[in-house]
Scaffold this motif. Sequence first.
Motif, PDB file in Angstrom:
ATOM      1  N   ARG A 238     -20.551  35.313  48.157  1.00 29.55           N
ATOM      2  CA  ARG A 238     -20.057  35.361  46.831  1.00 29.55           C
ATOM      3  C   ARG A 238     -19.571  36.998  46.598  1.00 29.55           C
ATOM      4  O   ARG A 238     -18.557  37.248  45.813  1.00 29.55           O
TER       5      ARG A 238
ATOM      6  N   GLN B  61     -24.413  46.362  45.538  1.00 26.69           N
ATOM      7  CA  GLN B  61     -25.723  46.291  45.327  1.00 26.69           C
ATOM      8  C   GLN B  61     -26.065  45.503  43.905  1.00 26.69           C
ATOM      9  O   GLN B  61     -27.045  45.089  43.881  1.00 26.69           O
ATOM     10  N   ALA B  62     -25.338  45.772  43.102  1.00 27.55           N
ATOM     11  CA  ALA B  62     -25.505  45.553  41.439  1.00 27.55           C
ATOM     12  C   ALA B  62     -25.389  43.906  41.730  1.00 27.55           C
ATOM     13  O   ALA B  62     -26.285  43.218  41.085  1.00 27.55           O
ATOM     14  N   ALA B  63     -24.374  43.301  42.333  1.00 25.54           N
ATOM     15  CA  ALA B  63     -24.262  41.993  42.814  1.00 25.54           C
ATOM     16  C   ALA B  63     -25.534  41.257  43.254  1.00 25.54           C
ATOM     17  O   ALA B  63     -25.967  40.023  42.881  1.00 25.54           O
ATOM     18  N   LEU B  64     -25.836  42.060  44.278  1.00 20.07           N
ATOM     19  CA  LEU B  64     -27.379  41.610  44.875  1.00 20.07           C
ATOM     20  C   LEU B  64     -28.338  41.466  43.934  1.00 20.07           C
ATOM     21  O   LEU B  64     -29.256  40.548  43.809  1.00 20.07           O
ATOM     22  N   THR B  65     -28.509  42.491  43.039  1.00 16.47           N
ATOM     23  CA  THR B  65     -29.743  42.565  42.080  1.00 16.47           C
ATOM     24  C   THR B  65     -29.566  41.322  41.223  1.00 16.47           C
ATOM     25  O   THR B  65     -30.402  41.050  40.507  1.00 16.47           O
ATOM     26  N   LEU B  66     -28.220  40.947  40.838  1.00 15.50           N
ATOM     27  CA  LEU B  66     -27.978  39.762  39.981  1.00 15.50           C
ATOM     28  C   LEU B  66     -28.316  38.452  40.734  1.00 15.50           C
ATOM     29  O   LEU B  66     -27.827  37.371  40.324  1.00 15.50           O
ATOM     30  N   GLY B  67     -28.682  38.425  41.862  1.00 12.30           N
ATOM     31  CA  GLY B  67     -28.813  37.377  42.546  1.00 12.30           C
ATOM     32  C   GLY B  67     -28.024  36.724  43.271  1.00 12.30           C
ATOM     33  O   GLY B  67     -27.850  35.805  44.111  1.00 12.30           O
ATOM     34  N   ALA B  68     -26.705  37.252  43.621  1.00 10.62           N
ATOM     35  CA  ALA B  68     -25.525  36.790  44.484  1.00 10.62           C
ATOM     36  C   ALA B  68     -25.786  37.219  45.911  1.00 10.62           C
ATOM     37  O   ALA B  68     -26.525  37.905  46.188  1.00 10.62           O
ATOM     38  N   GLY B  69     -25.373  36.077  46.572  1.00 13.03           N
ATOM     39  CA  GLY B  69     -25.324  36.233  48.129  1.00 13.03           C
ATOM     40  C   GLY B  69     -24.226  36.993  48.714  1.00 13.03           C
ATOM     41  O   GLY B  69     -23.320  37.232  47.896  1.00 13.03           O
ATOM     42  N   GLY B  70     -24.362  37.011  50.170  1.00  8.90           N
ATOM     43  CA  GLY B  70     -23.174  37.907  50.727  1.00  8.90           C
ATOM     44  C   GLY B  70     -21.873  37.370  50.334  1.00  8.90           C
ATOM     45  O   GLY B  70     -21.026  38.178  50.127  1.00  8.90           O
TER      46      GLY B  70
END
Lengths: 367, 300
Positions: B198, B187-196
């Motif tokens: 990555r 979830q943290a990766a998603l909030t930083l803009g990363a796609g699935g």
Amino acid sequence: MSIELKNVSKVFGQVAAVRNVSFSVKDGELVALLGPSGGGKTTVLRMIAGLEVPTSGDILIRGQRVNDIRVQNRNIGFVFQNYALFKTMNVFKNIAFGLKVKKWKKPDIEERVQSLLELLDLKGMEKRFPHQLSGGQRQRVAIARALAPKPSVLLLDEPFGAVDAKIRQELREWLVHLHDDFNVTTLFVTHDQEEAMEVSNRIVIFSKGNLEQIGSPREVYEQPSNEFVARFIGVMNVLEAMVEGGIARVNELEFPTPDLKNGEKIKIGFRPYAVQISTDLALYRYRGVLRHTFFLGILLRLELELPSGQILRSRITKEEYAILGLKDGMEISCQIKQFRILSTENATLTAEITPNLPAPLPLGEGI
Amino acid sequence: MAGNLKSIQRKGSEIAEKRGTEESPVVKWTLISLAVLFAVLFLLLPLLNVFYQAFHSGLQVYLDSLRDADSKSAIILTLKVAAVTVPLNVIFGLAAAWAIAKFDFRGKSLLNTLIDLPFSISPVVAGAMYILVYGVHGYFGPFLMKHDIRVIFSTPGIILVTVFTTFPFVARELIPIMQSTGTEQEQAALTLGAGGFRTFWQVTLPSVKWGIIYGVILCNARAMGEFGAVSVVSANVAGETQTIPLRIDSLYLESKTAAAFALASILAVLALISMAIKTYFEWKTEREEALAQMVVEEPS
């Protein structure tokens, strides 16, 4: 308006976690979402982030409806309760992650990360892994990581929940300073009313999925809109009373309530500072015994016991305590200078009542 | 005098160290000797004997028996089987662990139980099950015959049953790791803009790396050593459908003891290496956890 919620609700299965919540946050504000656990405050934060989808209602960030915009594209910074640092990456890579995603150039990443490390007092920690950091350091890395890609909104979920009391105080100050430096609109979730009062410009209070009140720390403390808020913010004496002949009685205590009918059952509430104390037993109306003194620092909380066994909580400063020469077990007289009628929860509160009472002796009188 | 003092001191410290819940020394040492005795008698001696028998007739015999064409083909077939089985197991293990650890869905506990099935079913029964499905008289038998595809009594059959028997290894390693990690890092990766994509490669995969390696080691050891299931679906033709364990068995039946044990020693060494790597990883994770517990001093 930086963030706006319009009639937002969220239902998980059968449970309504958030009910019809509307509020807005101005650009650059530092706002606390406060409430007991299960109050829906974290769900609200996650909906703003895009980690949860609202069941109904609209969420706007900088005037743009974001309901259908994915987390990745909302340009928010999110700090998780347990930090959620990437445990296989060192501090530098953690902070740089969002910048690499945004395809920043290498020297720019280097510069940005270094400046954040400096700002958050993490210099020299670049090569450390999350498990090699203390709780406070992990928290600061999490904040640095969230701030790195220059988000338009910073969201923090119980940011100080997992660190001990001393570090917590430091982190609170960090947050205020960071907010001043970056001037980024910041929302944080907390269940600690003291923390909310100390840190934020405004507080949004939730209970059982409902928004109870929104206002500055002073407003919610001095003008609580209902019983829940009144009891949740700060300490309050709450007594159940019966009205008889325009007077509400609780044991020996009497509160003038001329507008209420005979036989009506009500709740009376008053703050500890409204209980005035004197060692002059003739000065105030009620007699009592000082049962216990709680040291809170500059302020002391006193537990008074009336002859009927009724306990009252009072609060005075250390200086007053010393001048009065109070000691546990001492007999005192007291009065209640202000009180509220707390009706049922959610109902709007009436204004505070100040009965006509003798004024306390000014400090130092008779010297 | 000095000796006397020392013995008193020792006695004193022994008394101090003894805890109220401790068993008497007799019970303690009886249990320890029993455990050690059984381990030596049933585990260590037979293992050492494998190497003794293998080298008993000299190094030349040992090397010759490994150079034998049928033994060579058994080694190659075994490597082939492992090479197909292990990657399949990793893919399945990742998918299953992800599904069980990170999603809630109907039948989740059923899937969780089903994964363990190969552990509780006898490998021979597993082999028989495959014959019933893919054999000449099985459900797919006529279809396979028509298209001239041989599954049973051929390499595909051996691979299929090996996949079956090794099914739980990677999944069982990953499920607890993924459950304890949760989804917050993703979830943290998603909030930083990363796609699935990555997020998977840079966040999820590295955090379960050791679990995968560990699962692969165990899976590989089992894939190479499987006997029961493979012997049912393999026609046991030397040089064609014999894996190392089958080859060992037939050599032994032909009274070629030295050759049988030479091949056995290869499997044994493989097992020992697996154990060593496994122990190393356990030690490593333990150390990492201990390190994580340590509170690092805040610099003033």
